[in-house]
Design a protein around this motif. Structure first.
Motif, PDB file in Angstrom:
ATOM      1  N   LYS A   5       0.834  -1.215   0.000  1.00  0.00           N
ATOM      2  CA  LYS A   5       0.000   0.000   0.000  1.00  0.00           C
ATOM      3  C   LYS A   5       0.863   1.257   0.000  1.00  0.00           C
ATOM      4  O   LYS A   5       0.539   2.246  -0.651  1.00  0.00           O
ATOM      5  CB  LYS A   5      -0.942  -0.003   1.201  1.00  0.00           C
ATOM      6  N   THR A   8       2.202   1.674  -3.527  1.00  0.00           N
ATOM      7  CA  THR A   8       1.128   2.114  -4.431  1.00  0.00           C
ATOM      8  C   THR A   8       0.849   3.596  -4.237  1.00  0.00           C
ATOM      9  O   THR A   8       0.741   4.352  -5.214  1.00  0.00           O
ATOM     10  CB  THR A   8      -0.148   1.284  -4.189  1.00  0.00           C
ATOM     11  N   LYS A   9       0.747   4.029  -2.991  1.00  0.00           N
ATOM     12  CA  LYS A   9       0.518   5.455  -2.712  1.00  0.00           C
ATOM     13  C   LYS A   9       1.659   6.290  -3.279  1.00  0.00           C
ATOM     14  O   LYS A   9       1.440   7.319  -3.922  1.00  0.00           O
ATOM     15  CB  LYS A   9       0.376   5.688  -1.216  1.00  0.00           C
ATOM     16  N   PHE A  12       1.402   6.737  -7.114  1.00  0.00           N
ATOM     17  CA  PHE A  12       0.422   7.721  -7.578  1.00  0.00           C
ATOM     18  C   PHE A  12       0.789   9.138  -7.144  1.00  0.00           C
ATOM     19  O   PHE A  12       0.501  10.095  -7.878  1.00  0.00           O
ATOM     20  CB  PHE A  12      -0.992   7.329  -7.143  1.00  0.00           C
ATOM     21  N   VAL A 101      -5.128   6.623  -1.882  1.00  0.00           N
ATOM     22  CA  VAL A 101      -5.569   5.620  -2.854  1.00  0.00           C
ATOM     23  C   VAL A 101      -6.811   4.958  -2.262  1.00  0.00           C
ATOM     24  O   VAL A 101      -6.747   4.309  -1.223  1.00  0.00           O
ATOM     25  CB  VAL A 101      -4.461   4.584  -3.133  1.00  0.00           C
ATOM     26  N   ASP A 103      -9.098   2.948  -4.150  1.00  0.00           N
ATOM     27  CA  ASP A 103      -9.367   1.643  -4.761  1.00  0.00           C
ATOM     28  C   ASP A 103      -8.192   1.331  -5.679  1.00  0.00           C
ATOM     29  O   ASP A 103      -7.667   2.235  -6.348  1.00  0.00           O
ATOM     30  CB  ASP A 103     -10.683   1.690  -5.547  1.00  0.00           C
ATOM     31  N   TYR A 104      -7.804   0.071  -5.713  1.00  0.00           N
ATOM     32  CA  TYR A 104      -6.640  -0.278  -6.515  1.00  0.00           C
ATOM     33  C   TYR A 104      -6.720  -1.740  -6.929  1.00  0.00           C
ATOM     34  O   TYR A 104      -6.923  -2.623  -6.090  1.00  0.00           O
ATOM     35  CB  TYR A 104      -5.358  -0.031  -5.713  1.00  0.00           C
ATOM     36  N   GLU A 106      -4.152  -4.014  -9.210  1.00  0.00           N
ATOM     37  CA  GLU A 106      -2.832  -3.943  -9.842  1.00  0.00           C
ATOM     38  C   GLU A 106      -2.911  -4.090 -11.357  1.00  0.00           C
ATOM     39  O   GLU A 106      -3.586  -4.986 -11.870  1.00  0.00           O
ATOM     40  CB  GLU A 106      -1.925  -5.029  -9.259  1.00  0.00           C
ATOM     41  N   LYS A 109      -6.802  -0.822 -12.624  1.00  0.00           N
ATOM     42  CA  LYS A 109      -7.502   0.432 -12.348  1.00  0.00           C
ATOM     43  C   LYS A 109      -7.151   0.918 -10.948  1.00  0.00           C
ATOM     44  O   LYS A 109      -6.708   0.158 -10.089  1.00  0.00           O
ATOM     45  CB  LYS A 109      -9.009   0.263 -12.473  1.00  0.00           C
ATOM     46  N   ALA A 110      -7.387   2.216 -10.742  1.00  0.00           N
ATOM     47  CA  ALA A 110      -7.168   2.808  -9.424  1.00  0.00           C
ATOM     48  C   ALA A 110      -8.037   4.052  -9.296  1.00  0.00           C
ATOM     49  O   ALA A 110      -8.362   4.714 -10.290  1.00  0.00           O
ATOM     50  CB  ALA A 110      -5.702   3.175  -9.224  1.00  0.00           C
ATOM     51  N   VAL A 112      -7.945   7.561  -6.959  1.00  0.00           N
ATOM     52  CA  VAL A 112      -7.049   8.321  -6.088  1.00  0.00           C
ATOM     53  C   VAL A 112      -7.672   9.672  -5.811  1.00  0.00           C
ATOM     54  O   VAL A 112      -8.130  10.357  -6.723  1.00  0.00           O
ATOM     55  CB  VAL A 112      -5.662   8.511  -6.754  1.00  0.00           C
ATOM     56  N   TRP A 146       0.087   3.967 -16.130  1.00  0.00           N
ATOM     57  CA  TRP A 146      -1.183   4.511 -15.658  1.00  0.00           C
ATOM     58  C   TRP A 146      -1.565   5.735 -16.475  1.00  0.00           C
ATOM     59  O   TRP A 146      -0.738   6.604 -16.730  1.00  0.00           O
ATOM     60  CB  TRP A 146      -1.090   4.887 -14.180  1.00  0.00           C
TER      61      TRP A 146
END
Length: 169
Positions: A5, A8-9, A12, A101, A103-104, A106, A109-110, A112, A146
């Motif tokens: 997580k 991922t944060k 983005f 974030v 929803d994610y 891999e 889609k995401a 933010v 992305w």
């Protein structure tokens, strides 16, 4: 703490910082390359309502409501001598914060959410604009990276103290 997580944060946050840099440096082609072909780019008009009534923005009136085709027209126009609202180009500085974030999935889609503060000055004008708000962005993974597929920018002000909205949020 989940390291996945955190990474991922971070990914983005860097995407949003890179986007801000492209716009502040007036690299509209580089910025447009970050857009997905399904793009929806919206800024509803903020309204004052009584008490705690929500939403406190219009659901049918927008300062702008673009798709990929209209966005391409806007970008191409800014590169011509006919973009009078941006002659000379605004000097902007975008400050991105509070990145979350929501929803994610891999490589798919995401969603933010982030805050945005834009400082904007024009030519020799001693006045400047401050525009602040919250963005909810949706991303799709395409061509190995992305791309922004939806941006919903909810400005904090009900009345914008700016001469035009020829810049991107």
């Amino acid at each position: 703490m989940d390291i996945g997580k955190v990474l991922t944060k971070y990914e983005f946050e860097q995407w949003l910082y890179d986007e801000a840099k492209l716009l502040d440096e007036i690299d509209f082609d580089g910025w447009f390359d970050l857009m997905h072909s399904d793009l929806k780019y919206e800024m509803p008009v903020r309204v004052n309502k009584e008490g705690m009534e929500r939403p406190d923005y219009s659901v049918d009136m927008f300062a702008f409501q673009d798709d990929i085709e209209t966005m391409k027209i806007r970008v191409d126009r800014l590169k011509t001598e006919y973009a009078w609202a941006e002659m000379p180009p605004s000097r902007t500085r975008r400050f991105v914060s509070n990145v979350r974030v929501l929803d994610y999935v891999e490589n798919e889609k995401a969603v933010v959410r982030s805050y945005l503060l834009i400082y904007r000055s024009r030519s020799t004008d001693i006045h400047h604009d401050l525009i602040s708000g919250e963005r909810q962005d949706e991303f799709k993974f395409a061509d190995g990276r992305w791309k922004l597929s939806k941006r919903f920018f909810l400005v904090d002000q009900t009345t914008l103290n700016t001469r035009n909205l020829a810049i991107f949020v």
